[in-house]
Scaffold this motif. Structure first.
Motif, PDB file in Angstrom:
ATOM      1  N   VAL A  84     -12.066   9.091 -70.029  1.00  0.00           N
ATOM      2  CA  VAL A  84     -12.443   8.161 -69.257  1.00  0.00           C
ATOM      3  C   VAL A  84     -12.236   6.825 -70.462  1.00  0.00           C
ATOM      4  O   VAL A  84     -11.910   5.356 -69.945  1.00  0.00           O
ATOM      5  CB  VAL A  84     -13.269   7.794 -68.545  1.00  0.00           C
ATOM      6  CG1 VAL A  84     -14.004   6.907 -67.785  1.00  0.00           C
ATOM      7  CG2 VAL A  84     -13.628   8.729 -67.730  1.00  0.00           C
ATOM      8  N   VAL A  94     -20.527   9.365 -68.391  1.00  0.00           N
ATOM      9  CA  VAL A  94     -20.611  10.506 -67.578  1.00  0.00           C
ATOM     10  C   VAL A  94     -20.771  12.482 -67.387  1.00  0.00           C
ATOM     11  O   VAL A  94     -22.063  12.614 -67.759  1.00  0.00           O
ATOM     12  CB  VAL A  94     -18.926  11.855 -67.743  1.00  0.00           C
ATOM     13  CG1 VAL A  94     -18.313  12.389 -66.759  1.00  0.00           C
ATOM     14  CG2 VAL A  94     -17.829  10.301 -67.757  1.00  0.00           C
ATOM     15  N   VAL A 135     -19.349   9.076 -63.114  1.00  0.00           N
ATOM     16  CA  VAL A 135     -19.289   8.074 -64.288  1.00  0.00           C
ATOM     17  C   VAL A 135     -19.636   6.603 -63.915  1.00  0.00           C
ATOM     18  O   VAL A 135     -19.375   6.106 -63.169  1.00  0.00           O
ATOM     19  CB  VAL A 135     -17.780   8.012 -64.367  1.00  0.00           C
ATOM     20  CG1 VAL A 135     -17.154   6.469 -65.512  1.00  0.00           C
ATOM     21  CG2 VAL A 135     -16.905   8.801 -64.776  1.00  0.00           C
ATOM     22  N   VAL A 176     -13.645  12.710 -61.682  1.00  0.00           N
ATOM     23  CA  VAL A 176     -13.992  12.144 -61.485  1.00  0.00           C
ATOM     24  C   VAL A 176     -13.770  12.428 -60.147  1.00  0.00           C
ATOM     25  O   VAL A 176     -13.921  12.486 -59.293  1.00  0.00           O
ATOM     26  CB  VAL A 176     -13.492  10.906 -61.846  1.00  0.00           C
ATOM     27  CG1 VAL A 176     -14.204   9.939 -61.014  1.00  0.00           C
ATOM     28  CG2 VAL A 176     -13.345  10.557 -63.196  1.00  0.00           C
ATOM     29  N   VAL A 236     -17.163   6.596 -59.289  1.00  0.00           N
ATOM     30  CA  VAL A 236     -17.505   5.292 -60.214  1.00  0.00           C
ATOM     31  C   VAL A 236     -18.640   5.051 -59.592  1.00  0.00           C
ATOM     32  O   VAL A 236     -18.387   4.063 -59.039  1.00  0.00           O
ATOM     33  CB  VAL A 236     -15.536   4.760 -60.538  1.00  0.00           C
ATOM     34  CG1 VAL A 236     -16.336   3.844 -61.839  1.00  0.00           C
ATOM     35  CG2 VAL A 236     -14.985   5.823 -60.790  1.00  0.00           C
TER      36      VAL A 236
END
Length: 102
Positions: free
Chosen positions: A39, A59, A64, A89, A92
């Motif tokens: 990332v 993470v 994330v 992922v 987020v």
């Protein structure tokens, strides 16, 4: 014939991961999950090269979290979208901030 896998349990997160002998990985970052370095290189390094040292990437189980201060507020939504595009992922959480620009 491939070697028999062995099981590793992470008592802090109660994750169980099958690991093949000689495989690289850990219970915290199984191979199908994104790593912090991925990332950081694919998102932070490209969008915020001057602020990279002020951005924190976490993470956990495919989620994330981006936090810290960046110079360009307009790039914050793009950072969240790019992080979502990293393989593995699942979500987020974007807590990036930018100074008010006049």
């Amino acid at each position: 014939m491939p070697p028999d896998p062995f099981v590793v349990a992470d008592v802090m997160t109660t994750k169980v991961v099958a690991v093949l002998p000689g495989a690289v990985g850990s219970a915290h970052d199984p191979p199908d999950r994104p790593g912090r370095a991925e990332v950081r290189s694919e998102v932070v390094g490209h969008l915020f090269p001057l602020s990279a040292g002020q951005i924190h990437v976490r993470v956990d189980a495919g989620v994330v979290t981006l936090s810290g201060e960046v110079r360009d507020r307009a790039r914050i939504p793009l950072a969240a979208r790019l992080a979502r595009a990293v393989e593995g992922v699942v979500d987020v959480r974007c807590a990036l901030t930018a100074p008010d620009q006049e």
